[in-house]
Design an enzyme around this catalytic site. Structure first.
Site, PDB file in Angstrom:
ATOM      1  N   GLY A 182      34.802  41.899  37.137  1.00 54.36           N
ATOM      2  CA  GLY A 182      35.258  40.772  37.449  1.00 54.36           C
ATOM      3  C   GLY A 182      33.521  39.966  38.393  1.00 54.36           C
TER       4      GLY A 182
ATOM      5  CG  PHE B 155      34.561  40.489  43.649  1.00 56.93           C
ATOM      6  CD1 PHE B 155      34.308  39.616  44.358  1.00 56.93           C
ATOM      7  CD2 PHE B 155      36.000  40.170  43.485  1.00 56.93           C
ATOM      8  CE1 PHE B 155      34.534  38.466  45.210  1.00 56.93           C
ATOM      9  CE2 PHE B 155      36.628  38.880  43.933  1.00 56.93           C
ATOM     10  CZ  PHE B 155      35.628  38.567  45.432  1.00 56.93           C
ATOM     11  N   GLY B 156      33.116  43.222  40.405  1.00 57.17           N
ATOM     12  CA  GLY B 156      32.084  43.970  39.640  1.00 57.17           C
ATOM     13  C   GLY B 156      32.586  45.085  38.186  1.00 57.17           C
ATOM     14  CB  THR B 157      31.885  47.712  36.126  1.00 54.64           C
ATOM     15  OG1 THR B 157      30.819  46.265  36.159  1.00 54.64           O
ATOM     16  CG2 THR B 157      33.092  48.129  34.609  1.00 54.64           C
ATOM     17  CB  VAL B 158      37.579  47.317  36.900  1.00 56.61           C
ATOM     18  CG1 VAL B 158      38.891  48.016  37.602  1.00 56.61           C
ATOM     19  CG2 VAL B 158      37.551  45.789  38.260  1.00 56.61           C
TER      20      VAL B 158
ATOM     21  CB  ILE C 253      39.918  48.656  32.320  1.00 57.23           C
ATOM     22  CG1 ILE C 253      40.403  48.659  34.495  1.00 57.23           C
ATOM     23  CG2 ILE C 253      40.559  49.889  31.937  1.00 57.23           C
ATOM     24  CD1 ILE C 253      42.103  49.785  35.049  1.00 57.23           C
ATOM     25  N   GLY C 254      37.428  46.663  32.411  1.00 52.49           N
ATOM     26  CA  GLY C 254      38.356  45.039  33.067  1.00 52.49           C
ATOM     27  C   GLY C 254      36.207  44.394  33.725  1.00 52.49           C
TER      28      GLY C 254
ATOM     29  CG  ASP D  56      37.561  34.322  42.900  1.00 49.78           C
ATOM     30  OD1 ASP D  56      38.280  33.108  42.430  1.00 49.78           O
ATOM     31  OD2 ASP D  56      37.413  35.030  41.848  1.00 49.78           O
TER      32      ASP D  56
END
Length: 600
Positions: free
Chosen positions: A324, A326-329, A321-322, A438
């Site tokens: 970013g 810092f990583g994949t969500v 679903i996203g 951030d």
């Protein structure tokens, strides 16, 4: 002597006395005329559209510019040798008449809001020893004429929007002992001959398209990055049209470069997923197999470890679903209908586990209405899978820039208020206090009622380990970073405040901080606001599609945003103060005073 008095004298006097009085009148007027340096400074003053009140103290009728604040003159010659107006909120362009200050030794105009180009006429000030223009919004090329300044010892033009090549002529500045062009949009090879070879990588950092041995980045061998600056003199003789078209091309290149950088920041998480996960559709299953364990915080996950791991094994790219910084969500749906967000972070080094787990325990203990709740995590051999509350409203970035139905005024105010309270809690009330590092629209999540929650707090610090090699990716996002943070890399509460101010402008305008319309003019959203302020058009920043805008709320919110994005950290309010201002001045406007964005 006034003209009336002079007339009376002329009527009364005859013969030699008349000649004597006329000569004295001419001598007096000649002695009181503004000097050439004074005229140049007046021209500089007229090109500035706004300040913090210092320039109105420059009165041409005073005749002696040496008494003007920020101006220093040689005691014997009365020529201007220093112009020091740093951090005075000066907005406007740099007048070419600065080049007429022939005895100028120090030009210090840093930490203001100047835009436009660096005038090539500065090359006429051959006695210059220091040029300090950092922390502005200057764009265009670095003038090759600066290479004429044989006495120059200090040159700092960092933290601007300069583009193009570093002129080879700067290598001839043999007396240069300090040099900084960092955090611009410069490209091509750093001159490899002359004095520029003496400066360290920090003098050039933050220019993603530069290359050369100073930054340990090889240049292409095919000549694609060759420096045309050595031919700058002959180019200029071929007419202004060719020069303008060349600058336009470089400006367009810089625009593309900036947009590519923004895209890189936004999709870094997707890169990690593609690199580590997409080649194996069962990558998450592999993560949680062979010794994975679930750590829950304060009973926040009412499931057994076995049930959670079983669900994790079923996740694949269809559940993303996203992506970013810092990583994949992923979206994690349990059998009872509860939904969570799962952030996958790859392990980075051998010492990652112990440090990470200790910090996660702290983050899991932080609970607040306006913060996204970290419920626990899965500790696997190859990654950490952080389990957060799922917020059905998505991110503020999506709400502002990807959905067809715009947010109305009340929704925007409530989102800003929630984000401010969440950030204020991190800065002032939680233990330990946390600098987010951030703050951006994609890190503000929304629930079904459009209530804001600050996400990813603590992760920038968590992943800043020196061995991670991704420090420059995770410590912030271009467009939101405070000028001093870009230059020093040191985060403080005030750098978060600056990012929050940019966020407010983004919510107000509906435009990203690095919208293409700004970049084409060498500006970002803060520079655009400053430009509108100089023309008393600041209300035009509001999104024309936003309904229900109220004048008092808008003006008060603009005032808060302007304070937050001040170039001086000391002038920015704390987040506690921001919340106070929002509650007292923004959230309680006159209900009958509405603003039509199409009426001004």
């Amino acid at each position: 002597m006034t003209s009336a008095t002079m007339g009376i004298c002329l009527l009364k006097c005859e013969g030699p006395w008349l000649l004597y009085i006329l000569l004295n009148f001419l001598l007096i007027n000649k002695g009181t005329a503004l000097s050439a340096d004074g005229e140049a400074l007046v021209s500089f003053r007229t090109s500035i559209l706004s300040s913090d009140g210092i320039l109105p103290l420059w009165r041409p009728e005073d005749l002696d510019p040496c008494k003007w604040k920020g101006v220093t003159c040689d005691q014997k010659t009365k020529r201007v040798i220093q112009l020091n107006l740093r951090n005075h909120k000066l907005s406007g362009y740099l007048s070419p008449d600065l080049g007429k200050l022939e005895h100028l030794k120090i030009l210090a105009l840093h930490d203001n809001n100047f835009y436009g180009t660096i005038p090539s006429e500065l090359g006429n000030c051959t006695q210059l020893e220091g040029i300090y223009l950092q922390g502005n919004y200057l764009s265009g090329l670095i003038p090759s004429e600066l290479g004429n300044l044989s006495e120059l010892q200090f040159l700092d033009i960092s933290g601007n929007s300069l583009s193009g090549y570093i002129p080879a002529s700067l290598g001839k500045l043999d007396k240069l002992i300090a040099f900084n062009v960092s955090n611009n949009f410069l490209l091509g090879p750093i001159p490899s001959e002359g004095v520029l070879t003496n400066f360290a990588e920090s003098s050039f950092s933050g220019n993603r398209d530069l290359c050369g041995k100073q930054i340990r980045k090889a240049c292409k061998a095919d000549g694609e990055g060759s420096d045309p600056s050595s031919n700058s003199s002959s180019d200029q003789t071929q007419g202004g049209k060719k020069k303008y078209s060349g600058r336009l091309l470089i400006s367009a290149s810089a625009t593309v470069g900036v947009l590519l950088l923004v895209a890189l920041m936004c999709f870094w998480g997707c890169f990690l997923y593609k690199k580590f996960g997409k080649n194996d559709g069962n990558s998450l299953a592999m993560d949680v197999s062979g010794g994975a364990s679930i750590v829950m915080f304060h009973g926040d996950l009412p499931y057994s470890s076995k049930d959670i791991i079983k669900k994790l094994e079923t996740l694949n790219e269809e559940h993303i679903i996203g992506c970013g910084g810092f990583g994949t969500v992923y979206k994690l749906a349990m059998d009872d209908g509860n939904i969570f967000a799962l952030k996958r972070i790859m392990k980075l080094n051998e010492g990652f586990d112990r440090f990470f787990e200790r910090e996660l325990e702290i983050l899991g203990s932080i609970k607040h209405r306006y913060l996204v709740n970290l419920r626990g995590y899965c500790n696997s051999p190859s990654s950490k899978l952080l389990i957060y509350d799922f917020l059905s409203g998505g991110s503020l970035d999506e709400a502002l820039h990807e959905r067809s139905e715009p947010l109305d005024w009340d929704a925007r105010l409530n989102i800003i208020m929630g984000a401010a309270k969440g950030l204020a809690y991190l800065h002032h009330d939680c233990s330990p206090r946390i600098i987010h590092r951030d703050i951006k629209s994609s890190n503000i999540l929304l629930d079904g009622n459009l209530e804001a929650r600050v996400s990813d707090f603590g992760l920038a610090k968590l992943l800043e380990d020196e061995e991670s090699h991704i420090t420059t990716i995770v410590v912030g996002t271009f467009g939101y970073l405070a000028p001093e943070y870009m230059q020093s890399g040191r985060a403080t509460e005030k750098t978060d405040v600056y990012s929050f101010g940019v966020l407010v402008l983004e919510v107000l305008s509906g435009k990203r901080p690095t919208d293409a319309s700004f970049i084409e003019k060498g500006l970002n959203i803060v520079g655009w606001l400053n430009f509108l302020i100089t023309e008393n058009r600041q209300r035009e920043i509001v999104d024309p599609n936003c309904e229900g805008v109220q004048v008092e709320s808008l003006d008060a919110l603009l005032s808060v945003a302007i304070q937050c994005v001040s170039s001086s950290p000391d002038d920015r309010p704390t987040m506690h103060r921001v919340v106070q201002l929002l509650e007292s001045e923004v959230m309680t406007p006159c209900p009958s005073d509405f603003y039509d964005s199409n009426s001004d």
